[in-house]
Design an enzyme around this catalytic site. Structure first.
Site, PDB file in Angstrom:
ATOM      1  N   LEU A 144      29.540  40.829  48.981  1.00 50.65           N
ATOM      2  CA  LEU A 144      30.975  40.357  48.713  1.00 50.65           C
ATOM      3  C   LEU A 144      30.841  38.548  47.996  1.00 50.65           C
ATOM      4  CD1 LEU A 144      33.659  42.570  48.409  1.00 50.65           C
ATOM      5  CD2 LEU A 144      31.518  42.547  47.107  1.00 50.65           C
ATOM      6  N   HIS A 145      31.212  38.119  46.747  1.00 49.71           N
ATOM      7  CA  HIS A 145      31.194  36.940  46.919  1.00 49.71           C
ATOM      8  C   HIS A 145      32.522  36.685  45.573  1.00 49.71           C
ATOM      9  CE1 HIS A 145      29.252  37.963  42.717  1.00 49.71           C
ATOM     10  NE2 HIS A 145      28.185  37.641  43.175  1.00 49.71           N
ATOM     11  N   HIS A 194      32.703  39.151  42.860  1.00 47.53           N
ATOM     12  CA  HIS A 194      33.212  40.241  42.785  1.00 47.53           C
ATOM     13  C   HIS A 194      34.900  40.252  42.603  1.00 47.53           C
ATOM     14  CE1 HIS A 194      29.033  40.780  44.963  1.00 47.53           C
ATOM     15  NE2 HIS A 194      29.072  41.472  43.998  1.00 47.53           N
ATOM     16  N   SER A 238      25.382  34.919  43.448  1.00 51.37           N
ATOM     17  CA  SER A 238      24.673  36.569  43.594  1.00 51.37           C
ATOM     18  C   SER A 238      24.795  36.794  44.431  1.00 51.37           C
ATOM     19  CB  SER A 238      23.584  36.283  42.845  1.00 51.37           C
ATOM     20  OG  SER A 238      22.474  37.671  43.630  1.00 51.37           O
TER      21      SER A 238
END
Ligand code: AMP
Length: 297
Positions: free
Chosen positions: A33-34, A37, A193
């Site tokens: 996750l980043h 998200h 991403s």
């Protein structure tokens, strides 16, 4: 945060949430996750009350086995980020939960079925990643069945994916509301991403030229023919040290190439390029927005 590995327990919990007045906003992810998200999760919490995030690296949407193997898996860190964001529910299914009875699940081909999105699926990502969208449609269909959300949150970063899921919801007469959230970017414009973590430092420096090039296409949209813009954009990406697969100025609904910009209510510039071993995609709306416009074509 509640963590569920089995949909029966998840469903029980969501029934309880519904009876206490929450809508269910669902954010399917493949983890690593980043902030992109987390922006979807925050929007789901704001708009629905309860956010359910799923993390499932879907084997059937990887057309390249090496890509599946390389895909980053950081579940412990993801759980920390989701907890800090205030996400209430995480669904962490095993492959056998999503594809029961299949030790080696394969994508079910959409072509010729009631869920065949036709030309939407044959351009851009569909052309360069054969079978990819078969797997995406399969897993989203299954996850929607298991989670039964009110709203589904997806990122504009994967514009064609959102278009495919819009089609899926229409084709299945689903009551789920689809929400497309804006792309979250790094300070230098690179779309966030999970794959960015795999870039070498040199490729990381090259990667923002994708967003720069897409911005440039917007500046010449009304000055040059679309095919000339795409060719020059490919050249710009090559000069920046990337290996472009496509740049497409496409209708924002049908995703087919634009001939005359004046005839389209929504135009999106989409690109895919390799930076070293890492394949990156990005897009920019050059005209209109699919949620605000009436489909012309
Ligand atoms: P993934 O984990 O890559 O399958 O992505 C899960 C969801 O997050 C998808 O709906 C993506 O479109 C969305 N997403 C990924 N990157 C971004 C980003 N940079 N900004 C907004 N949404 C994103």
């Amino acid at each position: 945060m509640w963590i569920f590995r089995h949909h029966k327990n998840l469903s029980g919990h969501l029934t309880f949430r519904r009876t206490s007045g929450d809508l269910i906003g669902f954010v399917p992810t493949m983890g690593a996750l980043h902030k992109g998200h987390l922006a979807l999760i925050r929007q789901a919490m704001r708009e629905c009350g309860a956010a359910v995030c799923s993390i499932f690296v879907n084997p059937t949407q990887f057309n390249d086995p090496a890509d599946l193997e390389r895909y980053p898996r950081t579940t412990g860190r993801d759980i920390g980020m989701l907890t800090a964001t205030g996400c209430q529910v995480l669904y962490l299914p095993a492959v056998t939960e999503i594809y029961p009875g299949k030790t080696n699940p394969a994508a079910v081909p959409l072509r010729g079925t009631a869920l065949d999105p036709g030309p939407l699926a044959t351009v851009m990502e569909g052309a360069f990643r054969p079978g990819h969208f078969d797997g995406v449609m399969q897993v989203v269909h299954r996850l929607l069945d298991l989670v039964r959300p009110d709203c589904l949150y997806m990122g504009q970063k994967d514009y064609q994916q959102v278009s495919m899921i819009r089609f899926l919801l229409q084709a299945t007469s689903s009551p789920v509301r689809l929400v497309m959230s804006p792309t979250v970017r790094e300070a230098d414009g690179l779309a966030m991403s999970s794959r960015n973590a795999l870039l070498t430092p040199a490729d990381r420096r090259r990667a923002p030229s994708i967003a720069d090039t897409l911005s440039w296409t917007g500046t010449v949209l009304n000055q040059l023919p679309p095919r000339a813009i795409e060719a020059e954009a490919m050249e710009r990406l090559r000069r920046a040290g990337l290996e472009p697969e496509y740049v497409s100025l496409a209708d924002g609904f049908t995703l087919q190439p634009v001939e005359d910009p004046a005839r389209h209510a929504v135009i999106v510039a989409c690109a895919a390029a390799r930076a070293g071993k890492v394949r990156l995609i990005d897009n920019l709306l050059l005209k209109g927005h699919p949620d605000l416009a009436v489909e012309l074509s």
